[in-house]
Design an enzyme around this catalytic site. Structure first.
Site, PDB file in Angstrom:
ATOM      1  N   ALA A  71      43.590  36.311  22.441  1.00 27.27           N
ATOM      2  CA  ALA A  71      44.436  35.347  21.753  1.00 27.27           C
ATOM      3  C   ALA A  71      45.584  34.992  22.682  1.00 27.27           C
ATOM      4  CB  ALA A  71      44.977  35.976  20.475  1.00 27.27           C
ATOM      5  N   GLY A 115      40.653  38.813  21.530  1.00 24.01           N
ATOM      6  CA  GLY A 115      39.963  37.749  20.802  1.00 24.01           C
ATOM      7  C   GLY A 115      38.776  37.185  21.577  1.00 24.01           C
ATOM      8  N   GLU A 118      36.081  39.506  20.764  1.00 24.71           N
ATOM      9  CA  GLU A 118      35.693  39.229  19.365  1.00 24.71           C
ATOM     10  C   GLU A 118      34.869  37.952  19.270  1.00 24.71           C
ATOM     11  OE1 GLU A 118      39.802  39.573  18.015  1.00 24.71           O
ATOM     12  OE2 GLU A 118      39.136  41.130  16.631  1.00 24.71           O
ATOM     13  N   GLU A 138      44.462  45.158  22.089  1.00 20.00           N
ATOM     14  CA  GLU A 138      45.525  44.812  21.140  1.00 20.00           C
ATOM     15  C   GLU A 138      46.487  45.967  20.894  1.00 20.00           C
ATOM     16  OE1 GLU A 138      42.287  44.210  20.716  1.00 20.00           O
ATOM     17  OE2 GLU A 138      41.994  42.164  19.978  1.00 20.00           O
TER      18      GLU A 138
HETATM   19  N1  COA Z   1      47.709  35.040  26.258  1.00 12.50           N
HETATM   20  C1  COA Z   1      48.544  34.197  26.885  1.00 12.50           C
HETATM   21  N2  COA Z   1      48.599  34.070  28.205  1.00 12.50           N
HETATM   22  C2  COA Z   1      47.753  34.823  28.928  1.00 12.50           C
HETATM   23  C3  COA Z   1      46.847  35.724  28.357  1.00 12.50           C
HETATM   24  C4  COA Z   1      46.854  35.810  26.938  1.00 12.50           C
HETATM   25  N3  COA Z   1      46.001  36.619  26.272  1.00 12.50           N
HETATM   26  N4  COA Z   1      46.155  36.331  29.323  1.00 12.50           N
HETATM   27  C5  COA Z   1      46.611  35.828  30.495  1.00 12.50           C
HETATM   28  N5  COA Z   1      47.587  34.917  30.249  1.00 12.50           N
HETATM   29  C6  COA Z   1      48.333  34.133  31.223  1.00 12.50           C
HETATM   30  C7  COA Z   1      49.399  34.957  31.912  1.00 12.50           C
HETATM   31  O1  COA Z   1      50.560  35.071  31.111  1.00 12.50           O
HETATM   32  C8  COA Z   1      49.613  34.147  33.157  1.00 12.50           C
HETATM   33  O2  COA Z   1      50.409  33.028  32.832  1.00 12.50           O
HETATM   34  P1  COA Z   1      51.579  32.512  33.857  1.00 12.50           P
HETATM   35  O3  COA Z   1      50.832  32.152  35.116  1.00 12.50           O
HETATM   36  O4  COA Z   1      52.146  31.324  33.147  1.00 12.50           O
HETATM   37  O5  COA Z   1      52.493  33.671  34.019  1.00 12.50           O
HETATM   38  C9  COA Z   1      48.212  33.637  33.479  1.00 12.50           C
HETATM   39  O6  COA Z   1      47.490  33.704  32.259  1.00 12.50           O
HETATM   40  C10 COA Z   1      47.491  34.467  34.503  1.00 12.50           C
HETATM   41  O7  COA Z   1      47.549  35.810  34.069  1.00 12.50           O
HETATM   42  P2  COA Z   1      47.764  37.025  35.082  1.00 12.50           P
HETATM   43  O8  COA Z   1      48.128  38.233  34.261  1.00 12.50           O
HETATM   44  O9  COA Z   1      48.699  36.625  36.172  1.00 12.50           O
HETATM   45  O10 COA Z   1      46.287  37.138  35.674  1.00 12.50           O
HETATM   46  P3  COA Z   1      45.510  38.393  36.231  1.00 12.50           P
HETATM   47  O11 COA Z   1      44.226  37.854  36.736  1.00 12.50           O
HETATM   48  O12 COA Z   1      46.375  39.193  37.149  1.00 12.50           O
HETATM   49  O13 COA Z   1      45.268  39.342  34.938  1.00 12.50           O
HETATM   50  C11 COA Z   1      44.530  39.792  32.666  1.00 12.50           C
HETATM   51  C12 COA Z   1      44.401  38.908  33.918  1.00 12.50           C
HETATM   52  C13 COA Z   1      43.569  39.195  31.643  1.00 12.50           C
HETATM   53  C14 COA Z   1      44.120  41.248  32.964  1.00 12.50           C
HETATM   54  C15 COA Z   1      45.987  39.810  32.153  1.00 12.50           C
HETATM   55  O14 COA Z   1      46.453  38.487  32.114  1.00 12.50           O
HETATM   56  C16 COA Z   1      46.130  40.378  30.751  1.00 12.50           C
HETATM   57  O15 COA Z   1      46.205  41.587  30.590  1.00 12.50           O
HETATM   58  N6  COA Z   1      46.163  39.505  29.717  1.00 12.50           N
HETATM   59  C17 COA Z   1      46.337  39.891  28.347  1.00 12.50           C
HETATM   60  C18 COA Z   1      45.077  40.496  27.781  1.00 12.50           C
HETATM   61  C19 COA Z   1      45.289  40.929  26.355  1.00 12.50           C
HETATM   62  O16 COA Z   1      46.071  41.790  26.030  1.00 12.50           O
HETATM   63  N7  COA Z   1      44.508  40.308  25.445  1.00 12.50           N
HETATM   64  C20 COA Z   1      44.546  40.633  24.045  1.00 12.50           C
HETATM   65  C21 COA Z   1      45.451  39.714  23.333  1.00 12.50           C
HETATM   66  S1  COA Z   1      45.534  40.100  21.597  1.00 12.50           S
END
Ligand code: COA
Length: 264
Positions: A71, A115, A118, A138
């Protein structure tokens, strides 16, 4: 030949013969699902449902990093419990996939988290690249999966493994996901599309009516008790006998030729 069939802000929808490919197109945000994406996803499925030429839908993420990283966490900030509940009980993309009357395949090309996992779980098949990774992180945000993760993941891989993924928020690789039964196939990244299209096209040759009945019947297994499931399976089986496709399938077998199913 591929052909674009609709214009959306956060999605690309493309037709390849009988297969539609829906690509979540927010690679800069790792294809995180915001409200717009969810609404457009449900709208795209509505269009594809009515399109008789489309027999199978594939969902994937743009770019080579993420399928869907969950999400859109930015939307959580400042949201009240009631607003969040309204958002989730509104037009649900996950439910739209679940009840979609045609097979939906998740083509998982990278991070498949929260999500995103999911959404993949709501699909009928999951094909993953070796570079994909999976998790329900989450818990790290002080929340729990709310798009079916606690229910669909548990039904798919069992309570012990599901509990571990959800309580630890651990990210697992594609090979581990395969060993848990979370994905159907794992292939090298450069073969992901070919493998997915091969399976999608093979399914697309079948009777759309039989596919619809089969999807509904299989889903009953985790939603009803055995007696009810067996009873309803008989009804869905018998319903196939009302179709021209059943007559064609049986005739083709007896005449030793390939059937041509029309979805009638
Ligand atoms: N929601 C909103 N933005 C997200 C996102 C999410 N779930 N996942 C990644 N992004 C955004 C980051 O904030 C970043 O934005 P910015 O460039 O404006 O700062 C961009 O996507 C790139 O993310 P980044 O973390 O730099 O990439 P990465 O390749 O190093 O890492 C992930 C990728 C997926 C491991 C990491 O972004 C992450 O842990 N995301 C959240 C995952 C999560 O908790 N999902 C469950 C949500 S309920």
């Amino acid at each position: 030949m591929s052909q674009a069939i609709a214009a959306f802000e956060t999605l690309l929808v493309e037709r390849r013969g009988p297969v539609a490919i829906v690509t979540i197109n927010r690679p800069d945000k790792r294809n995180a699902l915001n409200i717009k994406t969810r609404e457009e996803g449900a709208a795209a499925l509505e269009q594809l449902q009515d399109d008789e030429d489309i027999r199978v839908v594939v969902i994937t993420g743009a770019g080579d990093k993420a399928f869907i990283a969950g999400a859109d966490i930015g939307e959580f900030a400042g949201r009240t419990a009631l607003t969040q509940r309204d958002v989730m009980l509104g037009r649900s993309l996950f439910t739209a996939i679940d009840v979609f009357p045609k097979p939906v395949i998740a083509m998982i090309n990278g991070y498949c988290l929260g999500g995103g996992c999911e959404l993949a779980l709501a699909c009928d098949l999951r094909i993953a690249s070796e570079t994909a990774s999976f998790g329900q992180p989450e818990i790290n945000l002080g929340i729990i999966p709310g798009g079916g993760g606690t229910q669909r993941l548990t039904r798919l891989i069992g309570e012990g493994k599901s509990m571990e993924m959800i309580l630890t928020g651990e990210i697992i690789n594609a090979e581990t996901a395969f060993s848990l039964g979370l994905v159907n196939h794992v292939v090298p990244a450069d073969q992901l599309e070919a493998k997915t299209m091969e399976i999608a096209n093979r399914i697309a040759e079948k009777s759309p009516i039989a596919l619809r009945m089969a999807k509904e019947a299989v889903k009953l297994a985790s939603r009803s008790n055995l007696d009810e499931g067996l009873r309803r399976e008989v009804d869905l089986f018998a319903l196939c006998f009302s179709s021209e496709d059943k007559a064609e399938g049986v005739s083709a077998f007896l005449e030793k030729r390939k059937p041509s199913f029309k979805g009638k």
